[in-house]
Scaffold this motif. Structure first.
Motif, mmCIF file in Angstrom:
data_model
loop_
_atom_site.group_PDB
_atom_site.id
_atom_site.type_symbol
_atom_site.label_atom_id
_atom_site.label_comp_id
_atom_site.label_asym_id
_atom_site.label_seq_id
_atom_site.Cartn_x
_atom_site.Cartn_y
_atom_site.Cartn_z
ATOM 1 N N HIS A 161 0.182 -4.454 2.305
ATOM 2 C CA HIS A 161 0.949 -5.294 1.681
ATOM 3 C C HIS A 161 2.412 -5.432 1.210
ATOM 4 N N GLY A 162 3.121 -4.356 2.147
ATOM 5 C CA GLY A 162 4.788 -3.943 1.968
ATOM 6 C C GLY A 162 4.757 -3.152 0.815
ATOM 7 N N ARG A 163 3.967 -2.714 0.283
ATOM 8 C CA ARG A 163 4.360 -1.701 -0.929
ATOM 9 C C ARG A 163 4.290 -0.396 -0.612
ATOM 10 N N GLN A 164 5.075 0.600 -1.463
ATOM 11 C CA GLN A 164 5.355 1.886 -1.039
ATOM 12 C C GLN A 164 4.313 2.627 -2.036
ATOM 13 N N PRO A 165 3.466 3.406 -1.575
ATOM 14 C CA PRO A 165 2.638 4.105 -2.580
ATOM 15 C C PRO A 165 3.144 5.320 -2.864
ATOM 16 N N LEU A 166 3.024 5.664 -4.426
ATOM 17 C CA LEU A 166 3.777 7.000 -4.528
ATOM 18 C C LEU A 166 3.028 8.354 -3.895
ATOM 19 N N ARG A 175 -4.171 5.915 -7.432
ATOM 20 C CA ARG A 175 -4.001 5.282 -6.027
ATOM 21 C C ARG A 175 -3.174 4.016 -6.200
ATOM 22 N N ALA A 176 -3.238 3.533 -7.486
ATOM 23 C CA ALA A 176 -2.319 1.927 -7.549
ATOM 24 C C ALA A 176 -0.897 2.415 -7.785
ATOM 25 N N LEU A 177 -0.383 3.639 -8.069
ATOM 26 C CA LEU A 177 0.944 3.764 -8.279
ATOM 27 C C LEU A 177 1.766 3.600 -7.108
ATOM 28 N N ASP A 178 2.914 3.036 -7.517
ATOM 29 C CA ASP A 178 3.959 2.704 -6.406
ATOM 30 C C ASP A 178 4.930 3.563 -6.517
ATOM 31 N N ARG A 232 -20.289 -5.113 -1.896
ATOM 32 C CA ARG A 232 -18.886 -5.245 -2.153
ATOM 33 C C ARG A 232 -18.448 -6.229 -2.989
ATOM 34 N N THR A 233 -18.735 -7.516 -3.210
ATOM 35 C CA THR A 233 -18.571 -8.372 -4.252
ATOM 36 C C THR A 233 -18.696 -8.168 -5.516
ATOM 37 N N GLU A 234 -19.595 -7.298 -6.162
ATOM 38 C CA GLU A 234 -20.106 -6.927 -7.384
ATOM 39 C C GLU A 234 -19.544 -5.626 -7.729
ATOM 40 N N LEU A 235 -19.028 -4.378 -6.866
ATOM 41 C CA LEU A 235 -18.493 -3.250 -7.396
ATOM 42 C C LEU A 235 -16.947 -3.315 -7.374
ATOM 43 N N THR A 236 -16.397 -2.543 -8.115
ATOM 44 C CA THR A 236 -14.874 -2.304 -8.034
ATOM 45 C C THR A 236 -14.966 -1.189 -6.970
ATOM 46 N N GLU A 237 -13.738 -1.098 -6.386
ATOM 47 C CA GLU A 237 -13.339 -0.492 -5.217
ATOM 48 C C GLU A 237 -13.652 1.130 -5.779
ATOM 49 N N GLU A 238 -13.193 1.548 -6.613
ATOM 50 C CA GLU A 238 -13.618 2.895 -7.248
ATOM 51 C C GLU A 238 -15.099 3.196 -7.387
ATOM 52 N N THR A 239 -15.930 2.192 -7.884
ATOM 53 C CA THR A 239 -17.319 2.483 -7.928
ATOM 54 C C THR A 239 -17.747 2.677 -6.532
ATOM 55 N N ALA A 240 -17.528 1.650 -5.708
ATOM 56 C CA ALA A 240 -17.989 1.740 -4.436
ATOM 57 C C ALA A 240 -17.506 2.908 -3.776
ATOM 58 N N PRO A 260 -4.034 -6.856 -8.715
ATOM 59 C CA PRO A 260 -5.320 -7.420 -7.867
ATOM 60 C C PRO A 260 -4.987 -8.204 -6.552
ATOM 61 N N GLU A 261 -3.859 -8.782 -6.604
ATOM 62 C CA GLU A 261 -3.504 -9.810 -5.338
ATOM 63 C C GLU A 261 -2.954 -8.936 -4.385
ATOM 64 N N SER A 262 -2.717 -7.612 -4.370
ATOM 65 C CA SER A 262 -2.763 -6.677 -3.234
ATOM 66 C C SER A 262 -3.407 -5.586 -3.250
ATOM 67 N N ASN A 263 -4.708 -5.465 -3.923
ATOM 68 C CA ASN A 263 -5.768 -4.721 -3.723
ATOM 69 C C ASN A 263 -5.625 -3.563 -4.343
#
Length: 342
Positions: free
Chosen positions: A223-228, A162-165, A22-30, A182-185
């Motif tokens: 994180h309290g964000r609203q994903p698109l 996926r990152a779009l709000d 986990r520490t060496e892979l991006t979330e997309e690669t994982a 990155p602070e909210s994943n």
């Protein structure tokens, strides 16, 4: 007595392997590795393989033959078997399987020039699907419609979608913004260098706005964000978004099944089997097709590069799948007037 590594089920083993990286892979690669190993784990379960200690060269060869028989692209099979080999190397290291087993994983050789010609969502299929979505009163503005049309129009990666709000979409300005948070994943592949504002045309805005008004789940992530593109739980996992895209690109949405399956009984239409439809496409394939479409429509390379966040050289080598004849036409056409003899 505590069980040892040889008693790990294939499912538990692949989860343990990914946790260790986990520490060496991006979330997309994982997520990509998870999907590839999930296919192997499910095959093991379907074939009665209960522990990794049962794995041997014959079973690994059987799995390769099984995947090859499903008609997957040569590059796809190469990547899947390469990931499987790395996984088996991990099992060797923790003494869950016999030494040397990884060497028995056959990774099909694919020449580098062929690797760049990976499967894509064809322009014909994409436009046929989008036109059908736009014309169908039930599907218009659905999650699948909005996701496919956004991905096709922007050429965005899975992580970017996926990152779009909700706040990243501006109806008045007709833009959508990709932001590295990155602070909210939610990270972009190229981090701050991947941030950009992409212009949208009116029809795409109509689709996204209809989706927001009628079909989007009004949810927040942890994180309290609203994903698109939200799920009932909030922000979808990469694997969930990938399945949505597979389902969005079923050819039988707009036409008869090209493979002769009955739409009502086809097992590929289920959530767990969507990726196995020979004609459904993952987000990366949609991105590849989109960039090719941009190039074919004569969008300048530098404009395409900015929209999709890829260098011009990378676009030429890996994404622009235009036929050589088309490339020749694009190169020579602007210069023909220079050759007039009148």
């Amino acid at each position: 007595m505590t069980s040892g590594p040889k008693d790990l089920t294939p499912r538990a083993a692949w989860h343990r392997y990914l946790d260790s990286r986990r520490t060496e892979l991006t979330e997309e690669t994982a997520s990509t590795y998870h999907y590839r190993l999930k296919l192997f784990g499910e095959w093991c379960e379907e074939n009665g393989i209960e522990t990794v200690d049962e794995l041997n060269g014959w079973l690994l060869d059987q799995y390769e033959s099984y995947r090859s028989g499903q008609g997957v692209a040569a590059t796809t099979l190469h990547n899947e078997m390469e990931t499987l080999k790395t996984f088996i190397e991990y099992l060797e290291r923790i003494e869950a399987v016999e030494d040397g087993l990884a060497e028995r994983v056959s990774v099909p050789h694919v020449p580098s020039d062929q690797r760049s010609r990976e499967t894509k969502l064809s322009t014909e299929q994409a436009l046929e699907l989008i036109r059908y979505y736009r014309s169908d009163g039930t599907l218009y503005g659905s999650k699948r419609h909005a996701l496919l049309e956004t991905a096709w129009h922007t050429g965005a990666r899975l992580g970017g979608l996926r990152a779009l709000d909700l706040r990243d979409y501006d109806r008045d300005e007709q833009t959508i913004e990709f932001v590295h948070r990155p602070e909210s994943n939610t990270v972009l592949k190229n981090k701050r260098e991947g941030e950009r504002v992409v212009a949208l045309n009116e029809r795409v805005c109509e689709t996204i706005s209809t989706f927001i008004q009628t079909n989007r789940h009004d949810k927040h992530d942890e994180h309290g964000r609203q994903p698109l593109f939200s799920s009932l739980q909030g922000r979808p996992k990469p694997g969930t978004l990938r399945v949505w895209m597979y389902r969005a690109t079923f050819p039988c949405i707009a036409t008869e099944c090209p493979h002769g399956y009955d739409r009502e009984t086809c097992e590929f239409r289920s959530h767990s089997k969507a990726s196995q439809c020979p004609s459904s496409r993952a987000p990366h394939h949609v991105r590849t097709g989109s960039i090719t479409w941009h190039c074919d429509r004569g969008v300048p390379r530098e404009v395409t590069a900015e929209r999709v966040n890829a260098s011009q050289d990378v676009i030429d080598e890996y994404y622009d799948k235009s036929e050589e004849r088309d490339r020749m036409e694009k190169r020579r056409r602007p210069h023909l007037n220079k050759l007039n003899i009148e």
